[in-house]
Structure formats: C-alpha cells, structure tokens
Scaffold this motif. Structure first.
Motif, PDB file in Angstrom:
ATOM      1  N   THR A  79       0.845  -1.196   0.000  1.00  0.00           N
ATOM      2  CA  THR A  79       0.000   0.000   0.000  1.00  0.00           C
ATOM      3  C   THR A  79       0.878   1.244   0.000  1.00  0.00           C
ATOM      4  O   THR A  79       0.670   2.159  -0.802  1.00  0.00           O
ATOM      5  CB  THR A  79      -0.935   0.010   1.229  1.00  0.00           C
ATOM      6  OG1 THR A  79      -1.620  -1.232   1.314  1.00  0.00           O
ATOM      7  CG2 THR A  79      -1.932   1.142   1.150  1.00  0.00           C
ATOM      8  N   ALA A  80       1.866   1.271   0.875  1.00  0.00           N
ATOM      9  CA  ALA A  80       2.779   2.415   0.958  1.00  0.00           C
ATOM     10  C   ALA A  80       3.579   2.569  -0.340  1.00  0.00           C
ATOM     11  O   ALA A  80       3.784   3.685  -0.823  1.00  0.00           O
ATOM     12  CB  ALA A  80       3.726   2.251   2.146  1.00  0.00           C
ATOM     13  N   ARG A  81       4.018   1.461  -0.919  1.00  0.00           N
ATOM     14  CA  ARG A  81       4.765   1.530  -2.184  1.00  0.00           C
ATOM     15  C   ARG A  81       3.902   2.103  -3.305  1.00  0.00           C
ATOM     16  O   ARG A  81       4.378   2.872  -4.139  1.00  0.00           O
ATOM     17  CB  ARG A  81       5.273   0.149  -2.572  1.00  0.00           C
ATOM     18  CG  ARG A  81       6.394  -0.343  -1.692  1.00  0.00           C
ATOM     19  CD  ARG A  81       6.764  -1.774  -2.087  1.00  0.00           C
ATOM     20  NE  ARG A  81       7.740  -2.327  -1.208  1.00  0.00           N
ATOM     21  CZ  ARG A  81       8.984  -2.646  -1.580  1.00  0.00           C
ATOM     22  NH1 ARG A  81       9.371  -2.461  -2.806  1.00  0.00           N
ATOM     23  NH2 ARG A  81       9.809  -3.161  -0.706  1.00  0.00           N
ATOM     24  N   CYS A  82       2.639   1.715  -3.347  1.00  0.00           N
ATOM     25  CA  CYS A  82       1.731   2.225  -4.380  1.00  0.00           C
ATOM     26  C   CYS A  82       1.458   3.712  -4.183  1.00  0.00           C
ATOM     27  O   CYS A  82       1.391   4.467  -5.157  1.00  0.00           O
ATOM     28  CB  CYS A  82       0.433   1.436  -4.402  1.00  0.00           C
ATOM     29  SG  CYS A  82       0.652  -0.187  -5.135  1.00  0.00           S
ATOM     30  N   ARG A  83       1.298   4.131  -2.939  1.00  0.00           N
ATOM     31  CA  ARG A  83       1.111   5.559  -2.674  1.00  0.00           C
ATOM     32  C   ARG A  83       2.350   6.341  -3.134  1.00  0.00           C
ATOM     33  O   ARG A  83       2.222   7.412  -3.738  1.00  0.00           O
ATOM     34  CB  ARG A  83       0.863   5.805  -1.186  1.00  0.00           C
ATOM     35  CG  ARG A  83      -0.509   5.406  -0.723  1.00  0.00           C
ATOM     36  CD  ARG A  83      -0.715   5.826   0.739  1.00  0.00           C
ATOM     37  NE  ARG A  83      -1.890   5.219   1.312  1.00  0.00           N
ATOM     38  CZ  ARG A  83      -3.132   5.628   1.106  1.00  0.00           C
ATOM     39  NH1 ARG A  83      -3.361   6.656   0.323  1.00  0.00           N
ATOM     40  NH2 ARG A  83      -4.147   5.010   1.676  1.00  0.00           N
ATOM     41  N   ARG A  84       3.528   5.808  -2.861  1.00  0.00           N
ATOM     42  CA  ARG A  84       4.767   6.458  -3.283  1.00  0.00           C
ATOM     43  C   ARG A  84       4.831   6.531  -4.814  1.00  0.00           C
ATOM     44  O   ARG A  84       5.175   7.554  -5.392  1.00  0.00           O
ATOM     45  CB  ARG A  84       5.984   5.741  -2.703  1.00  0.00           C
ATOM     46  CG  ARG A  84       7.290   6.437  -3.007  1.00  0.00           C
ATOM     47  CD  ARG A  84       8.481   5.890  -2.223  1.00  0.00           C
ATOM     48  NE  ARG A  84       8.588   4.448  -2.232  1.00  0.00           N
ATOM     49  CZ  ARG A  84       8.419   3.658  -1.165  1.00  0.00           C
ATOM     50  NH1 ARG A  84       8.146   4.178   0.010  1.00  0.00           N
ATOM     51  NH2 ARG A  84       8.539   2.361  -1.263  1.00  0.00           N
ATOM     52  N   PHE A  85       4.481   5.434  -5.489  1.00  0.00           N
ATOM     53  CA  PHE A  85       4.455   5.410  -6.948  1.00  0.00           C
ATOM     54  C   PHE A  85       3.479   6.469  -7.484  1.00  0.00           C
ATOM     55  O   PHE A  85       3.802   7.213  -8.410  1.00  0.00           O
ATOM     56  CB  PHE A  85       4.063   4.012  -7.439  1.00  0.00           C
ATOM     57  CG  PHE A  85       3.836   3.913  -8.912  1.00  0.00           C
ATOM     58  CD1 PHE A  85       4.899   4.008  -9.804  1.00  0.00           C
ATOM     59  CD2 PHE A  85       2.556   3.719  -9.422  1.00  0.00           C
ATOM     60  CE1 PHE A  85       4.689   3.922 -11.176  1.00  0.00           C
ATOM     61  CE2 PHE A  85       2.341   3.621 -10.777  1.00  0.00           C
ATOM     62  CZ  PHE A  85       3.405   3.729 -11.665  1.00  0.00           C
ATOM     63  N   ALA A  86       2.293   6.557  -6.887  1.00  0.00           N
ATOM     64  CA  ALA A  86       1.308   7.556  -7.313  1.00  0.00           C
ATOM     65  C   ALA A  86       1.858   8.973  -7.134  1.00  0.00           C
ATOM     66  O   ALA A  86       1.697   9.829  -8.014  1.00  0.00           O
ATOM     67  CB  ALA A  86       0.008   7.384  -6.527  1.00  0.00           C
ATOM     68  N   ASN A  87       2.519   9.227  -6.024  1.00  0.00           N
ATOM     69  CA  ASN A  87       3.120  10.542  -5.782  1.00  0.00           C
ATOM     70  C   ASN A  87       4.218  10.833  -6.801  1.00  0.00           C
ATOM     71  O   ASN A  87       4.351  11.967  -7.277  1.00  0.00           O
ATOM     72  CB  ASN A  87       3.685  10.632  -4.365  1.00  0.00           C
ATOM     73  CG  ASN A  87       2.595  10.703  -3.321  1.00  0.00           C
ATOM     74  OD1 ASN A  87       1.472  11.120  -3.601  1.00  0.00           O
ATOM     75  ND2 ASN A  87       2.908  10.283  -2.105  1.00  0.00           N
ATOM     76  N   GLN A  88       5.019   9.816  -7.142  1.00  0.00           N
ATOM     77  CA  GLN A  88       6.071  10.002  -8.141  1.00  0.00           C
ATOM     78  C   GLN A  88       5.470  10.287  -9.518  1.00  0.00           C
ATOM     79  O   GLN A  88       5.985  11.125 -10.259  1.00  0.00           O
ATOM     80  CB  GLN A  88       6.973   8.773  -8.198  1.00  0.00           C
ATOM     81  CG  GLN A  88       7.855   8.630  -6.979  1.00  0.00           C
ATOM     82  CD  GLN A  88       8.624   7.312  -6.972  1.00  0.00           C
ATOM     83  OE1 GLN A  88       8.159   6.299  -7.492  1.00  0.00           O
ATOM     84  NE2 GLN A  88       9.805   7.348  -6.387  1.00  0.00           N
ATOM     85  N   LEU A  89       4.409   9.584  -9.872  1.00  0.00           N
ATOM     86  CA  LEU A  89       3.745   9.856 -11.152  1.00  0.00           C
ATOM     87  C   LEU A  89       3.307  11.316 -11.225  1.00  0.00           C
ATOM     88  O   LEU A  89       3.558  12.001 -12.215  1.00  0.00           O
ATOM     89  CB  LEU A  89       2.509   8.972 -11.321  1.00  0.00           C
ATOM     90  CG  LEU A  89       2.680   7.547 -11.783  1.00  0.00           C
ATOM     91  CD1 LEU A  89       1.336   6.823 -11.752  1.00  0.00           C
ATOM     92  CD2 LEU A  89       3.284   7.485 -13.180  1.00  0.00           C
ATOM     93  N   HIS A  90       2.637  11.757 -10.173  1.00  0.00           N
ATOM     94  CA  HIS A  90       2.159  13.141 -10.158  1.00  0.00           C
ATOM     95  C   HIS A  90       3.335  14.124 -10.208  1.00  0.00           C
ATOM     96  O   HIS A  90       3.299  15.092 -10.975  1.00  0.00           O
ATOM     97  CB  HIS A  90       1.299  13.397  -8.923  1.00  0.00           C
ATOM     98  CG  HIS A  90       0.796  14.805  -8.862  1.00  0.00           C
ATOM     99  ND1 HIS A  90      -0.153  15.283  -9.736  1.00  0.00           N
ATOM    100  CD2 HIS A  90       1.139  15.839  -8.060  1.00  0.00           C
ATOM    101  CE1 HIS A  90      -0.369  16.558  -9.459  1.00  0.00           C
ATOM    102  NE2 HIS A  90       0.392  16.909  -8.451  1.00  0.00           N
ATOM    103  N   GLY A  91       4.359  13.867  -9.420  1.00  0.00           N
ATOM    104  CA  GLY A  91       5.505  14.765  -9.373  1.00  0.00           C
ATOM    105  C   GLY A  91       6.273  14.840 -10.688  1.00  0.00           C
ATOM    106  O   GLY A  91       6.695  15.916 -11.109  1.00  0.00           O
TER     107      GLY A  91
END
Length: 136
Positions: A79-91
C-alpha cells in the motif's frame, strides 16, 4: 473527484508491482478500459522512461493507480509503495492521480488464466474507476 460533465479525458490505469507495472487506457466518454502495456524493470529510470513514452503517444490527462489493501481494508507494505508510486507519477508528469481500491483485481485474472496478467489487472482497476465515476 472527476467531473463527469467535463470534456472527455484519456485516462491511464496502473497496477503497480515491484517487478512489473500493468498499464491500461480508456477515456471518460466511452467508459471502457483496455489493457495497454506491461512495463518490466525494477529501476525507476526504466519504469518512468517507458511511462513517459506511453504518455507522449496517448496524451492522458489523468492517472488511476490501484491501491492494494488487506481484505479487511487495512494497509500493508505494498500500500505504501503504491502511494509512493502515485506521488512520483504526479511529481514527474504533473498529471492528476486518483487511487482506487484494487482488492481482488489480480485474483480475478489469476482465476481466469492461471497467471497474473498485469495489464489486465490495470484494466480492471481502471474499469472500476469508470464504473464508479462515469457510469454509462
């Protein structure tokens, strides 16, 4: 939350994994998700380079990322890894990102085919998003 009355958008759905990322595509006018690609590689340069190429080709205006949870809704390591991936996509791409509960999306594919097909799991995740926010 998306505005179902606004102009149609091309949307990418992602099924994030450590070794592979499934990618699906659809648009809000039709509300149908289709498997697009499986990105392999564990390093960010490879992953985000492949995602950038898909963005250049298809021009999405929104991303949907599957958020894995335990059956009871509790979060775990992925879950935390996916949230990080989502944040990286946006960034990296400055494209809005929505998180969608992905419980059982990969299990549905496994039951049908006997193996996980990441792009199909991404399509299920994206279809859930369309069905919720852009019902036909």
């Amino acid at each position: 939350m998306p505005d179902p009355v606004s102009a149609p958008e091309t949307v990418f759905g992602f099924d994030f994994g450590i070794k592979r990322i499934g990618v699906a595509m659809g648009n809000t006018m039709i509300g149908q998700a289709s498997a697009l690609a499986v990105i392999r590689g564990e390093d960010n340069a490879t992953r985000f380079g492949a995602i950038a190429a898909l963005i250049d080709k298809w021009g999405p205006t929104r991303f949907v990322v599957g958020l894995p949870l335990h059956p009871d809704g509790a979060e775990h390591d992925m879950t935390a890894r996916c949230r990080r991936f989502a944040n990286q996509l946006h960034g990296r791409f400055n494209i809005p990102v929505e998180l969608v509960d992905e419980r059982y999306s990969s299990a549905v594919i496994q039951a049908r085919r006997g193996e996980v097909i990441d792009d199909r799991a991404a399509a299920i995740i994206l279809q859930q998003y369309f069905d919720q926010y852009f019902p036909q």
